[in-house]
Design an enzyme around this catalytic site. Structure first.
Site, PDB file in Angstrom:
ATOM      1  CG  HIS A 142      24.305  -3.805  44.932  1.00 39.48           C
ATOM      2  ND1 HIS A 142      25.231  -3.269  44.080  1.00 39.48           N
ATOM      3  CD2 HIS A 142      24.111  -5.096  44.523  1.00 39.48           C
ATOM      4  CE1 HIS A 142      25.604  -4.169  43.190  1.00 39.48           C
ATOM      5  NE2 HIS A 142      24.927  -5.297  43.433  1.00 39.48           N
ATOM      6  CB  CYS A 176      22.963  -7.730  42.239  1.00 45.53           C
ATOM      7  SG  CYS A 176      23.372  -8.963  43.484  1.00 45.53           S
TER       8      CYS A 176
END
Length: 276
Positions: free
Chosen positions: A131, A147
């Site tokens: 992301h 992440c």
């Protein structure tokens, strides 16, 4: 920004945020479904390099910097896929994150304070995504909760190029990228053979013309030149170069050049004409 929780609470987290069950507020953001055929693109993330490599058939690899999990955070390794794509995603802190920081809200809507940025690619691992970020300075460092953060401009490019179902592999060492040599070899085989370049022109060696004065040389410098082989060869090459220069001149200039080379004393000066 999500991260894996310790073993004691991992089973609860898997049940709560399993990617197989879409939240109602995120269901509308799933724009693609997993295709049955493997797409021609794949992603390789190297933890050592802290870079994401996008591999495409027939094109050179593209590389982007990423932030990986901070020290103490478990980072997934192995193979996964892009399960869904979310534009302007909503960030839902995990239960463990909210226990560590009770001030965190239940959800953060899209906007400048959203830690996921404007784009998110959810992977097959629970609560792990590729992301964007609202902290671009953290990209390239060990700063995430598990992440893979990308710069806003980079995730925008990746989001448009990568379809749902794209394979993703995370490796701990350096990424092994395909070599473009096979494509070059095929192109070379189909083209006509190259024409060999002509050999370079090499000037013939200068002739060595001995000095006829060596037999009767009386000056010390001339005697030294005549008796030292290297000096005699160098003097002879200079004479050969001069003879080659004379041979290339027109006849009317050749005699004047030869006279300037062989003269012993300057020509007599002409008297100035008398004033009438």
């Amino acid at each position: 920004m999500w991260h894996l929780v310790p073993t004691a609470t991992l089973a609860i987290a898997l049940a709560l945020v399993s990617p197989g069950v879409l939240r109602a507020q995120d269901a509308g953001t799933t724009s693609e479904t997993i295709a049955g055929v493997t797409p021609p693109r794949r992603i390789v993330i190297s933890l050592t390099e802290r870079r994401l490599h996008l591999l495409e058939e027939g094109r050179p690899p593209r590389s982007f910097p990423v932030a990986i999990g901070r020290p103490g955070v478990a980072i997934p390794l192995g193979d996964s896929r892009v399960l869904r794509k979310r534009r302007n995603p909503i960030w839902h802190p995990t239960a463990n994150q909210r226990r560590e920081n009770p001030a965190l809200p239940v959800a953060v809507p899209p906007g400048p304070s959203n830690p996921l940025g404007k784009f998110a690619l959810d992977l097959g691992w629970t609560a792990i995504a590729i992301h964007g970020t609202n902290e671009p300075d953290s990209v390239g460092r060990r700063a995430s909760g598990g992440c893979f953060r990308m710069l806003p401009a980079d995730i925008a490019v990746l989001f448009e190029m990568v379809p749902v179902g794209t394979p993703v592999r995370v490796v701990s060492g350096s990424a092994v990228l395909p070599s473009p040599q096979p494509a070059v070899a095929v192109a070379a085989a189909t083209s006509s053979p190259p024409i060999p370049a002509p050999p370079p022109k090499v000037a013939p060696p200068l002739p060595i013309l001995p000095d006829p004065r060596c037999a009767t040389a009386g000056a010390p410098l001339r005697r030294m030149i005549c008796t030292v082989p290297d000096l005699a060869a160098l003097d002879g090459r200079a004479r050969g170069l001069h003879q080659r220069h004379l041979a290339a001149l027109p006849a009317e200039r050749r005699d004047a050049a030869a006279w300037r080379r062989t003269r012993r004393s300057p020509p007599p000066r002409r008297r100035a004409c008398a004033t009438p």
